[in-house]
Design a protein around this motif. Structure first.
Motif, mmCIF file in Angstrom:
data_model
loop_
_atom_site.group_PDB
_atom_site.id
_atom_site.type_symbol
_atom_site.label_atom_id
_atom_site.label_comp_id
_atom_site.label_asym_id
_atom_site.label_seq_id
_atom_site.Cartn_x
_atom_site.Cartn_y
_atom_site.Cartn_z
ATOM 1 N N GLY A 106 7.679 4.937 -5.501
ATOM 2 C CA GLY A 106 7.182 4.231 -4.330
ATOM 3 C C GLY A 106 7.191 2.727 -4.520
ATOM 4 O O GLY A 106 7.570 1.977 -3.610
ATOM 5 N N ASN A 110 9.152 -0.038 -2.182
ATOM 6 C CA ASN A 110 8.561 -1.216 -1.533
ATOM 7 C C ASN A 110 9.156 -2.511 -2.068
ATOM 8 O O ASN A 110 9.346 -3.473 -1.321
ATOM 9 C CB ASN A 110 7.042 -1.215 -1.713
ATOM 10 C CG ASN A 110 6.383 -0.159 -0.843
ATOM 11 O OD1 ASN A 110 6.847 0.095 0.269
ATOM 12 N ND2 ASN A 110 5.336 0.464 -1.341
ATOM 13 N N PHE A 139 -2.261 -0.493 -0.571
ATOM 14 C CA PHE A 139 -1.672 -0.188 -1.878
ATOM 15 C C PHE A 139 -0.167 -0.021 -1.708
ATOM 16 O O PHE A 139 0.282 0.775 -0.890
ATOM 17 C CB PHE A 139 -2.273 1.084 -2.489
ATOM 18 C CG PHE A 139 -1.765 1.331 -3.874
ATOM 19 C CD1 PHE A 139 -2.259 0.604 -4.955
ATOM 20 C CD2 PHE A 139 -0.754 2.253 -4.111
ATOM 21 C CE1 PHE A 139 -1.761 0.803 -6.243
ATOM 22 C CE2 PHE A 139 -0.247 2.456 -5.393
ATOM 23 C CZ PHE A 139 -0.757 1.733 -6.455
ATOM 24 N N HIS A 140 0.592 -0.808 -2.483
ATOM 25 C CA HIS A 140 2.050 -0.732 -2.356
ATOM 26 C C HIS A 140 2.758 -0.487 -3.682
ATOM 27 O O HIS A 140 3.984 -0.497 -3.719
ATOM 28 C CB HIS A 140 2.584 -2.004 -1.698
ATOM 29 C CG HIS A 140 2.051 -2.228 -0.308
ATOM 30 N ND1 HIS A 140 2.196 -1.314 0.703
ATOM 31 C CD2 HIS A 140 1.328 -3.254 0.221
ATOM 32 C CE1 HIS A 140 1.614 -1.765 1.815
ATOM 33 N NE2 HIS A 140 1.070 -2.935 1.539
ATOM 34 N N GLY A 141 2.009 -0.277 -4.766
ATOM 35 C CA GLY A 141 2.653 0.001 -6.050
ATOM 36 C C GLY A 141 2.246 -1.009 -7.101
ATOM 37 O O GLY A 141 1.412 -1.888 -6.850
ATOM 38 N N GLU A 191 0.728 0.165 5.719
ATOM 39 C CA GLU A 191 0.652 1.630 5.656
ATOM 40 C C GLU A 191 0.124 2.125 7.002
ATOM 41 O O GLU A 191 -0.960 1.697 7.408
ATOM 42 C CB GLU A 191 -0.343 2.082 4.579
ATOM 43 C CG GLU A 191 0.001 1.725 3.151
ATOM 44 C CD GLU A 191 -1.237 1.789 2.265
ATOM 45 O OE1 GLU A 191 -1.518 2.856 1.712
ATOM 46 O OE2 GLU A 191 -1.935 0.768 2.131
ATOM 47 N N GLU A 196 -4.697 5.080 -0.544
ATOM 48 C CA GLU A 196 -5.581 4.690 -1.647
ATOM 49 C C GLU A 196 -6.780 3.913 -1.120
ATOM 50 O O GLU A 196 -7.858 3.945 -1.697
ATOM 51 C CB GLU A 196 -4.819 3.826 -2.667
ATOM 52 C CG GLU A 196 -3.574 4.469 -3.261
ATOM 53 C CD GLU A 196 -3.849 5.761 -3.998
ATOM 54 O OE1 GLU A 196 -4.779 5.794 -4.809
ATOM 55 O OE2 GLU A 196 -3.133 6.748 -3.733
ATOM 56 N N ASP A 224 5.055 1.263 4.926
ATOM 57 C CA ASP A 224 4.966 1.935 3.632
ATOM 58 C C ASP A 224 4.504 3.360 3.891
ATOM 59 O O ASP A 224 3.326 3.612 4.122
ATOM 60 C CB ASP A 224 3.989 1.185 2.721
ATOM 61 C CG ASP A 224 3.817 1.873 1.364
ATOM 62 O OD1 ASP A 224 4.275 3.028 1.216
ATOM 63 O OD2 ASP A 224 3.218 1.258 0.466
ATOM 64 N N VAL A 226 5.014 5.834 1.702
ATOM 65 C CA VAL A 226 5.129 6.521 0.411
ATOM 66 C C VAL A 226 4.152 7.696 0.351
ATOM 67 O O VAL A 226 4.503 8.776 -0.135
ATOM 68 C CB VAL A 226 4.888 5.523 -0.748
ATOM 69 C CG1 VAL A 226 4.764 6.253 -2.073
ATOM 70 C CG2 VAL A 226 6.031 4.503 -0.803
HETATM 71 C C1 LIG Z 1 1.575 5.882 -4.387
HETATM 72 C C2 LIG Z 1 1.869 4.789 -3.447
HETATM 73 C C3 LIG Z 1 2.758 3.744 -3.807
HETATM 74 C C4 LIG Z 1 3.341 3.622 -5.192
HETATM 75 O O1 LIG Z 1 4.185 4.668 -5.509
HETATM 76 P P1 LIG Z 1 4.608 4.885 -7.043
HETATM 77 O O2 LIG Z 1 5.551 6.047 -6.988
HETATM 78 O O3 LIG Z 1 3.352 5.165 -7.793
HETATM 79 O O4 LIG Z 1 5.244 3.644 -7.512
HETATM 80 C C5 LIG Z 1 3.071 2.808 -2.847
HETATM 81 N N1 LIG Z 1 2.533 2.864 -1.621
HETATM 82 C C6 LIG Z 1 1.683 3.841 -1.238
HETATM 83 C C7 LIG Z 1 1.157 3.859 0.150
HETATM 84 C C8 LIG Z 1 1.310 4.824 -2.152
HETATM 85 O O5 LIG Z 1 0.438 5.772 -1.800
#
Ligand SMILES: *Cc1c(COP(=O)(O)O)cnc(C)c1O
Length: 405
Positions: A106, A110, A139-141, A191, A196, A224, A226
């Protein structure tokens, strides 16, 4: 060297302690039931953090992985491969996108989205158009760029100097965004549902407003997805439920059902932001990962499957509400498909982790989202009986927690 059976103590001895894992070590799992070294079983409401969308050791994913492993593991990006092309085509046909780029996580997705946006703005407008707008608690990583874009300063401040040109605004506050955006804005990253950050959905008016401001200022709108992507919210992607379309979408987690893979999806117009040599990664589009993702996507991208996710959501939330009507420990229960968050009342504020730890003693694995939210991200195909067992164990744990207090 002969390997002895590892124990949890080995974690403390040999691992850089960026995590503080549970005291038990999972060794085996099928569906949504997991076993530790002692043979104790747990119902898995974590799903590998919204990753194992089809449960553990899914037979169809296993078959895809085994078959692909007989043929081709890896070539690097000097060659393309069949699984990656099939996956790109499916993702394009199922979404707003015309083109895809593949990576392994993820954060990398991003990272690629943000780099694409900066480069697109520079190529088509000017060097000054480089500002990125993000939101508090996002949360973006964990790469330096993505962790700086995320809205939790505790995760980034110790790594200063951080990349510049990034600002953070309150989530769901359109007036703040109106005031902060300008023709210098290169991208807005958001998001659709903060995962998170506490399972906080964007309001439809907010996302619509973000879309309009991005259009007005020629800024790239990045969703995002992810955590919210690949069926999690009861839609293939959450944007489809909102009816607001981004310019770039990042996806990872559930895409590989447990095999690491990430991607960005975008339109032909914005795909021009990246050109030959401008970005890449050795493992991106790896055949093993893409073969698994193809099967995962084939299963999840069906109206019947997604309707079932929404039915499971309704049941899960109903049971949680019933539990809470007796125990009164949650002030709010929020859900978007099988991404569910229970906001603790003031009396239990800050205690999500302690509750989650006690729940594992009762044989149910749960997540937290910040200190005040117990979060659930179970497999999308969790069986009714696993759901009942897990929820009843969770209820027992809550009762015990309440009496202990
Ligand atoms: C988990 C997450 C990420 C990061 O992904 P990784 O695979 O851990 O790098 C990025 N954005 C969101 C919204 C997430 O939940």
């Amino acid at each position: 060297m002969k390997n002895s059976i590892p124990s949890r103590k080995d974690f403390d001895q040999y691992m850089i302690p960026v995590y503080s894992p549970a005291p038990f070590i999972p060794v085996k799992a099928h569906g949504s039931t997991l076993f530790d070294q002692s043979g104790k079983d747990y119902i898995d409401f974590v799903g590998g953090i919204a990753v194992n969308a089809l449960g553990h050791a899914n037979p169809e994913l296993r078959k895809a992985l085994i078959e692909q492993s007989d043929n081709l593991w890896h070539t690097g990006n000097g060659y393309t491969n069949e699984p990656v092309l099939t996956l790109a085509k499916h993702l394009v046909e199922a979404t707003f996108a015309d083109k895809a780029f593949f990576c392994n996580s993820g954060a990398e997705a991003n990272e690629a989205a943000l780099k694409l946006a900066r480069r697109y703005a520079r190529q088509n407008f000017s060097e000054d158009k480089n500002e990125i707008i993000a939101f508090n608690n996002a949360f973006h990583g964990r790469t330096l760029f993505t962790v700086s874009t995320g809205g939790q300063p505790n995760y980034s401040k110790d790594f200063a100097p951080l990349p510049g040109g990034i600002s953070h605004l309150p989530f769901n506050d359109l007036e703040a965004l109106k005031a902060a955006s300008s023709d210098k804005t290169a991208a807005v990253i958001v998001e659709p549902i903060q995962g998170e950050g506490g399972v906080i959905p964007a309001t439809p008016e907010f996302l619509q407003g973000v879309r309009e401001l991005c259009d007005q200022h020629n800024a790239v709108l990045i969703f995002d997805e992810v955590q919210t992507g690949v069926g999690r919210t009861g839609h293939l992607y959450a944007y489809q439920g909102y009816g607001v379309t981004p310019d770039v979408l990042s996806t990872a987690k559930a895409l590989g059902g447990g095999f690491p893979i990430g991607a960005i999806l975008t339109t032909d117009k914005f795909a021009t932001g990246l050109t030959v040599g401008s970005h890449g990664t050795t493992y991106g589009g790896n055949p093993l990962a893409c073969a698994v993702a193809n099967v995962s996507l084939n299963i999840i991208d069906s109206e019947a499957f997604l309707a079932d996710v929404r039915a499971k959501e309704a049941h899960f939330v109903e049971v949680l509400k019933k539990i809470n009507s007796e125990l009164n420990m949650f002030s709010d229960i929020r859900s978007a498909g099988l991404l569910i968050g229970c906001q603790l009342t003031d009396e239990f504020a800050g205690q999500a982790k302690a509750i989650s730890v006690l729940a594992t003693e009762y044989g149910v694995m749960t997540l937290i989202a910040g200190a005040n939210v117990v979060r659930f991200a179970p497999a999308l195909n969790i069986s009714e009986s696993e759901m009942e067992t897990g929820l009843s164990r969770f209820e027992q744990a809550l009762k015990e927690y309440k009496t202990r207090k």
